[in-house]
Design a protein around this motif. Structure first.
Motif, PDB file in Angstrom:
ATOM      1  N   ARG A   6      -8.158  12.600  -3.644  1.00  0.00           N
ATOM      2  CA  ARG A   6      -8.878  11.998  -4.767  1.00  0.00           C
ATOM      3  C   ARG A   6      -9.437  10.637  -4.383  1.00  0.00           C
ATOM      4  O   ARG A   6     -10.566  10.304  -4.720  1.00  0.00           O
ATOM      5  CB  ARG A   6      -7.954  11.863  -5.979  1.00  0.00           C
ATOM      6  N   LEU A   7      -8.610   9.839  -3.706  1.00  0.00           N
ATOM      7  CA  LEU A   7      -9.079   8.522  -3.276  1.00  0.00           C
ATOM      8  C   LEU A   7     -10.290   8.651  -2.359  1.00  0.00           C
ATOM      9  O   LEU A   7     -11.268   7.910  -2.497  1.00  0.00           O
ATOM     10  CB  LEU A   7      -7.953   7.750  -2.583  1.00  0.00           C
ATOM     11  N   LYS A   8     -10.222   9.604  -1.439  1.00  0.00           N
ATOM     12  CA  LYS A   8     -11.341   9.823  -0.516  1.00  0.00           C
ATOM     13  C   LYS A   8     -12.593  10.223  -1.286  1.00  0.00           C
ATOM     14  O   LYS A   8     -13.686   9.712  -1.017  1.00  0.00           O
ATOM     15  CB  LYS A   8     -10.970  10.884   0.519  1.00  0.00           C
ATOM     16  N   ASP A   9     -12.435  11.138  -2.265  1.00  0.00           N
ATOM     17  CA  ASP A   9     -13.577  11.560  -3.083  1.00  0.00           C
ATOM     18  C   ASP A   9     -14.186  10.398  -3.858  1.00  0.00           C
ATOM     19  O   ASP A   9     -15.392  10.377  -4.126  1.00  0.00           O
ATOM     20  CB  ASP A   9     -13.160  12.666  -4.061  1.00  0.00           C
ATOM     21  N   LEU A  10     -13.351   9.431  -4.233  1.00  0.00           N
ATOM     22  CA  LEU A  10     -13.821   8.246  -4.966  1.00  0.00           C
ATOM     23  C   LEU A  10     -14.346   7.162  -4.033  1.00  0.00           C
ATOM     24  O   LEU A  10     -14.808   6.113  -4.493  1.00  0.00           O
ATOM     25  CB  LEU A  10     -12.678   7.680  -5.817  1.00  0.00           C
ATOM     26  N   GLY A  11     -14.265   7.411  -2.721  1.00  0.00           N
ATOM     27  CA  GLY A  11     -14.744   6.429  -1.752  1.00  0.00           C
ATOM     28  C   GLY A  11     -13.844   5.208  -1.638  1.00  0.00           C
ATOM     29  O   GLY A  11     -14.306   4.118  -1.303  1.00  0.00           O
ATOM     30  N   ILE A  12     -12.552   5.403  -1.902  1.00  0.00           N
ATOM     31  CA  ILE A  12     -11.601   4.284  -1.905  1.00  0.00           C
ATOM     32  C   ILE A  12     -10.725   4.331  -0.668  1.00  0.00           C
ATOM     33  O   ILE A  12     -10.092   5.351  -0.392  1.00  0.00           O
ATOM     34  CB  ILE A  12     -10.721   4.325  -3.171  1.00  0.00           C
ATOM     35  N   GLU A  13     -10.700   3.227   0.063  1.00  0.00           N
ATOM     36  CA  GLU A  13      -9.747   3.025   1.154  1.00  0.00           C
ATOM     37  C   GLU A  13      -8.690   2.067   0.662  1.00  0.00           C
ATOM     38  O   GLU A  13      -9.015   1.014   0.111  1.00  0.00           O
ATOM     39  CB  GLU A  13     -10.449   2.403   2.368  1.00  0.00           C
ATOM     40  N   LEU A  14      -7.436   2.421   0.856  1.00  0.00           N
ATOM     41  CA  LEU A  14      -6.364   1.551   0.393  1.00  0.00           C
ATOM     42  C   LEU A  14      -6.281   0.294   1.257  1.00  0.00           C
ATOM     43  O   LEU A  14      -6.267   0.384   2.487  1.00  0.00           O
ATOM     44  CB  LEU A  14      -5.021   2.280   0.431  1.00  0.00           C
ATOM     45  N   PRO A  15      -6.216  -0.851   0.612  1.00  0.00           N
ATOM     46  CA  PRO A  15      -6.074  -2.095   1.368  1.00  0.00           C
ATOM     47  C   PRO A  15      -4.627  -2.273   1.818  1.00  0.00           C
ATOM     48  O   PRO A  15      -3.714  -1.638   1.270  1.00  0.00           O
ATOM     49  CB  PRO A  15      -6.451  -3.163   0.343  1.00  0.00           C
ATOM     50  N   PRO A  16      -4.398  -3.147   2.779  1.00  0.00           N
ATOM     51  CA  PRO A  16      -3.011  -3.451   3.145  1.00  0.00           C
ATOM     52  C   PRO A  16      -2.329  -4.182   1.994  1.00  0.00           C
ATOM     53  O   PRO A  16      -2.998  -4.715   1.108  1.00  0.00           O
ATOM     54  CB  PRO A  16      -3.155  -4.353   4.376  1.00  0.00           C
ATOM     55  N   ILE A  17      -1.015  -4.209   2.043  1.00  0.00           N
ATOM     56  CA  ILE A  17      -0.250  -4.869   0.988  1.00  0.00           C
ATOM     57  C   ILE A  17      -0.664  -6.337   0.896  1.00  0.00           C
ATOM     58  O   ILE A  17      -0.893  -6.997   1.901  1.00  0.00           O
ATOM     59  CB  ILE A  17       1.267  -4.715   1.250  1.00  0.00           C
ATOM     60  N   VAL A  25       8.100 -11.529  -4.337  1.00  0.00           N
ATOM     61  CA  VAL A  25       7.836 -10.387  -3.468  1.00  0.00           C
ATOM     62  C   VAL A  25       6.773  -9.509  -4.132  1.00  0.00           C
ATOM     63  O   VAL A  25       6.600  -9.545  -5.351  1.00  0.00           O
ATOM     64  CB  VAL A  25       9.127  -9.573  -3.180  1.00  0.00           C
ATOM     65  N   PRO A  26       6.039  -8.728  -3.346  1.00  0.00           N
ATOM     66  CA  PRO A  26       4.962  -7.916  -3.914  1.00  0.00           C
ATOM     67  C   PRO A  26       5.441  -6.800  -4.840  1.00  0.00           C
ATOM     68  O   PRO A  26       4.717  -6.392  -5.739  1.00  0.00           O
ATOM     69  CB  PRO A  26       4.260  -7.327  -2.700  1.00  0.00           C
ATOM     70  N   PHE A  27       6.662  -6.319  -4.611  1.00  0.00           N
ATOM     71  CA  PHE A  27       7.196  -5.251  -5.453  1.00  0.00           C
ATOM     72  C   PHE A  27       8.717  -5.261  -5.385  1.00  0.00           C
ATOM     73  O   PHE A  27       9.303  -5.783  -4.442  1.00  0.00           O
ATOM     74  CB  PHE A  27       6.672  -3.870  -5.029  1.00  0.00           C
ATOM     75  N   VAL A  28       9.307  -4.661  -6.412  1.00  0.00           N
ATOM     76  CA  VAL A  28      10.751  -4.433  -6.434  1.00  0.00           C
ATOM     77  C   VAL A  28      10.955  -2.999  -6.898  1.00  0.00           C
ATOM     78  O   VAL A  28      10.370  -2.580  -7.898  1.00  0.00           O
ATOM     79  CB  VAL A  28      11.477  -5.412  -7.395  1.00  0.00           C
ATOM     80  N   ARG A  29      11.786  -2.285  -6.165  1.00  0.00           N
ATOM     81  CA  ARG A  29      12.140  -0.928  -6.584  1.00  0.00           C
ATOM     82  C   ARG A  29      13.583  -0.937  -7.044  1.00  0.00           C
ATOM     83  O   ARG A  29      14.471  -1.447  -6.354  1.00  0.00           O
ATOM     84  CB  ARG A  29      11.959   0.061  -5.432  1.00  0.00           C
ATOM     85  N   GLY A  74      -2.756  -0.020  -3.131  1.00  0.00           N
ATOM     86  CA  GLY A  74      -2.339  -0.341  -1.769  1.00  0.00           C
ATOM     87  C   GLY A  74      -0.896  -0.823  -1.722  1.00  0.00           C
ATOM     88  O   GLY A  74      -0.119  -0.419  -0.845  1.00  0.00           O
ATOM     89  N   THR A  75      -0.512  -1.657  -2.667  1.00  0.00           N
ATOM     90  CA  THR A  75       0.868  -2.138  -2.724  1.00  0.00           C
ATOM     91  C   THR A  75       1.825  -1.021  -3.108  1.00  0.00           C
ATOM     92  O   THR A  75       2.911  -0.898  -2.535  1.00  0.00           O
ATOM     93  CB  THR A  75       0.984  -3.315  -3.706  1.00  0.00           C
ATOM     94  N   LEU A  76       1.420  -0.181  -4.060  1.00  0.00           N
ATOM     95  CA  LEU A  76       2.277   0.939  -4.457  1.00  0.00           C
ATOM     96  C   LEU A  76       2.491   1.895  -3.290  1.00  0.00           C
ATOM     97  O   LEU A  76       3.610   2.380  -3.061  1.00  0.00           O
ATOM     98  CB  LEU A  76       1.663   1.658  -5.662  1.00  0.00           C
ATOM     99  N   HIS A  77       1.446   2.139  -2.520  1.00  0.00           N
ATOM    100  CA  HIS A  77       1.572   2.978  -1.324  1.00  0.00           C
ATOM    101  C   HIS A  77       2.586   2.357  -0.352  1.00  0.00           C
ATOM    102  O   HIS A  77       3.450   3.055   0.191  1.00  0.00           O
ATOM    103  CB  HIS A  77       0.209   3.151  -0.649  1.00  0.00           C
ATOM    104  N   ALA A  78       2.496   1.046  -0.140  1.00  0.00           N
ATOM    105  CA  ALA A  78       3.439   0.360   0.761  1.00  0.00           C
ATOM    106  C   ALA A  78       4.864   0.448   0.228  1.00  0.00           C
ATOM    107  O   ALA A  78       5.817   0.573   1.001  1.00  0.00           O
ATOM    108  CB  ALA A  78       3.034  -1.105   0.940  1.00  0.00           C
ATOM    109  N   ALA A  79       5.017   0.423  -1.088  1.00  0.00           N
ATOM    110  CA  ALA A  79       6.348   0.442  -1.704  1.00  0.00           C
ATOM    111  C   ALA A  79       7.027   1.795  -1.585  1.00  0.00           C
ATOM    112  O   ALA A  79       8.244   1.861  -1.393  1.00  0.00           O
ATOM    113  CB  ALA A  79       6.248   0.044  -3.178  1.00  0.00           C
ATOM    114  N   VAL A  80       6.250   2.878  -1.703  1.00  0.00           N
ATOM    115  CA  VAL A  80       6.865   4.211  -1.740  1.00  0.00           C
ATOM    116  C   VAL A  80       6.510   5.081  -0.541  1.00  0.00           C
ATOM    117  O   VAL A  80       7.121   6.132  -0.352  1.00  0.00           O
ATOM    118  CB  VAL A  80       6.543   4.958  -3.057  1.00  0.00           C
ATOM    119  N   GLY A  81       5.517   4.667   0.252  1.00  0.00           N
ATOM    120  CA  GLY A  81       5.173   5.413   1.455  1.00  0.00           C
ATOM    121  C   GLY A  81       4.254   6.598   1.238  1.00  0.00           C
ATOM    122  O   GLY A  81       3.629   7.071   2.175  1.00  0.00           O
TER     123      GLY A  81
END
Length: 151
Positions: A6-17, A25-29, A74-81
């Motif tokens: 979906r991200l690719k279809d929307l032309g979105i590249e995830l940025p680094p955290i 901190v950027p996130f807490v789980r 991008g941050t959520l991706h870094a948080a959960v992989g």
């Protein structure tokens, strides 16, 4: 379809955290919830400075909120992989740098909410708050934080 398709279809590249600008901190789980710290709007890698109702209109503010959503992803991706582990976007809180007369903070915040819906479909439907504030760090026009449920 995977979230990344979906991200690719929307032309979105995830940025680094994003690198925190202060003592946080950027996130807490905790358990199956991930709390993302507030992210400010950026344009060309710099704070997207301005105030809604003074020198930024609602449509431009909505674009800024969409840009924040991409940074949050991008941050959520870094948080959960793996964004496919997102079970639900639970809550979005938006702060809109605006004049006292500006009353369309909810429409500005739609830039974030609508993108989350495009990316996560039904899992992107979330509770939300949108506030007008006198100022945001670094003069940014929008700041948004997010809570997600993950597997």
């Amino acid at each position: 379809m995977s979230i990344y398709d979906r991200l690719k279809d929307l032309g979105i590249e995830l940025p680094p955290i994003a690198i925190p600008a202060a003592a946080y901190v950027p996130f807490v789980r905790t358990g199956n919830l991930v709390f993302l710290s507030g992210h400010i709007a950026k344009r060309d890698g710099k704070p997207w400075v301005g105030q809604l109702g003074r020198n930024i209109d609602t449509a431009t503010g909505k674009l800024a909120a969409r840009a924040v959503a991409i940074d949050l992803l991008g941050t959520l991706h870094a948080a959960v992989g793996d964004l496919n582990k997102v079970e639900r976007i639970v809550k979005v809180m938006s702060l809109v740098n605006s004049t006292p007369e500006f009353i369309e903070q909810h429409l500005v915040t739609n830039g974030c909410s609508e993108l989350l819906g495009e990316v996560f479909a039904d899992k992107g439907a979330h509770a939300r708050s949108a506030f007008g504030v006198a100022q945001i760090p670094l003069g940014a026009c929008v700041e948004i934080e997010l809570i997600a449920q993950v597997s």
